[in-house]
Design an enzyme around this catalytic site. Structure first.
Site, mmCIF file in Angstrom:
data_model
loop_
_atom_site.group_PDB
_atom_site.id
_atom_site.type_symbol
_atom_site.label_atom_id
_atom_site.label_comp_id
_atom_site.label_asym_id
_atom_site.label_seq_id
_atom_site.Cartn_x
_atom_site.Cartn_y
_atom_site.Cartn_z
ATOM 1 N N TYR A 50 -6.391 -8.322 -6.735
ATOM 2 C CA TYR A 50 -7.521 -7.395 -6.600
ATOM 3 C C TYR A 50 -8.873 -8.077 -6.823
ATOM 4 C CZ TYR A 50 -4.573 -3.211 -6.168
ATOM 5 O OH TYR A 50 -3.702 -2.237 -5.732
ATOM 6 N N HIS A 116 -0.244 1.124 -2.391
ATOM 7 C CA HIS A 116 -1.312 0.319 -1.789
ATOM 8 C C HIS A 116 -0.854 -0.081 -0.397
ATOM 9 C CE1 HIS A 116 -4.193 -2.893 -1.031
ATOM 10 N NE2 HIS A 116 -3.160 -3.593 -0.608
ATOM 11 N N GLU A 127 -2.347 -10.779 2.019
ATOM 12 C CA GLU A 127 -1.581 -10.084 0.985
ATOM 13 C C GLU A 127 -0.087 -10.394 1.102
ATOM 14 O OE1 GLU A 127 -4.800 -6.445 0.450
ATOM 15 O OE2 GLU A 127 -2.816 -5.967 1.245
HETATM 16 P P1 CMP Z 1 -5.747 0.261 -3.626
HETATM 17 O O1 CMP Z 1 -5.510 0.485 -2.175
HETATM 18 O O2 CMP Z 1 -4.620 -0.316 -4.390
HETATM 19 O O3 CMP Z 1 -7.034 -0.685 -3.821
HETATM 20 C C1 CMP Z 1 -7.821 -0.660 -4.996
HETATM 21 C C2 CMP Z 1 -7.508 0.504 -5.881
HETATM 22 O O4 CMP Z 1 -8.499 0.838 -6.819
HETATM 23 C C3 CMP Z 1 -7.347 1.740 -5.044
HETATM 24 O O5 CMP Z 1 -6.142 1.670 -4.295
HETATM 25 C C4 CMP Z 1 -7.445 2.853 -6.119
HETATM 26 O O6 CMP Z 1 -6.184 3.134 -6.703
HETATM 27 C C5 CMP Z 1 -8.322 2.205 -7.189
HETATM 28 N N1 CMP Z 1 -9.614 2.869 -7.304
HETATM 29 C C6 CMP Z 1 -10.091 3.496 -8.386
HETATM 30 N N2 CMP Z 1 -11.312 3.989 -8.145
HETATM 31 C C7 CMP Z 1 -11.640 3.687 -6.874
HETATM 32 C C8 CMP Z 1 -12.770 3.934 -6.041
HETATM 33 N N3 CMP Z 1 -13.837 4.591 -6.474
HETATM 34 N N4 CMP Z 1 -12.737 3.461 -4.759
HETATM 35 C C9 CMP Z 1 -11.673 2.760 -4.308
HETATM 36 N N5 CMP Z 1 -10.584 2.497 -5.057
HETATM 37 C C10 CMP Z 1 -10.555 2.961 -6.332
#
Ligand code: CMP
Length: 142
Positions: A50, A116, A127
């Site tokens: 991340y 995800h 990824e």
């Molecule tokens: P993911 O697709 O795993 O990528 C980053 C993750 O951060 C996202 O899913 C969410 O679970 C988490 N997240 C928490 N807050 C936010 C936000 N404001 N915008 C985007 N992702 C968020």
């Protein structure tokens, strides 16, 4: 085009014991699993995966959550797999996700949102490489 995308079943969904129900959603959408494993992410792995979000306010909570229990990581293959998987997942925030999507049905919050999925071809390739060696990807000829 035939694509591959990277997917994670996150710790919240593993804890709810809905791995199989989520895999069924992929299969019902015509996505084939060509690689899969369960693992407990280390803090370093979660931070690295991340890294693109490291300046975001939710980064520390995101990393803590992603190491809070095991995850399933998988590679999904199919026609337009990247977009198709995003449709099956639903909006990042489950409160905004459409009926019948994984996040609507299995996620509780934007932070604990069950899955995800890669957002573009470049990130999908990166990824997949982050978690799988080439020899872990299977050919599904039928
Ligand atoms: P993911 O697709 O795993 O990528 C980053 C993750 O951060 C996202 O899913 C969410 O679970 C988490 N997240 C928490 N807050 C936010 C936000 N404001 N915008 C985007 N992702 C968020």
């Amino acid at each position: 085009a035939l694509e591959r995308t990277f997917s994670i079943v996150k710790p919240d969904a593993v804890a709810k014991n809905v791995i199989g129900q989520i895999y069924a959603r992929f299969e019902e959408a015509g996505l084939k699993i060509v690689a899969s494993k369960m693992l407990q992410l280390s803090r370093e792995q979660a931070e690295g995966f991340y890294a693109v979000h490291k300046e975001r306010p939710f980064y520390n909570d995101l990393v803590s959550f992603m190491i809070s229990g095991p995850v399933m990581v998988q590679v999904l293959e199919g026609e337009n797999a990247i977009l198709k998987n995003r449709e099956v997942m639903g909006a990042t925030n489950p409160a905004e996700a459409e009926a019948g999507t994984i996040r609507k049905d299995f996620a509780d919050s934007i932070d604990e949102n069950a899955v995800h999925g890669s957002d573009a071809p470049e990130t999908a390739a990166e990824e997949i490489k982050f978690f799988f060696n080439d020899d872990e990807l299977c050919e599904r000829l039928r």
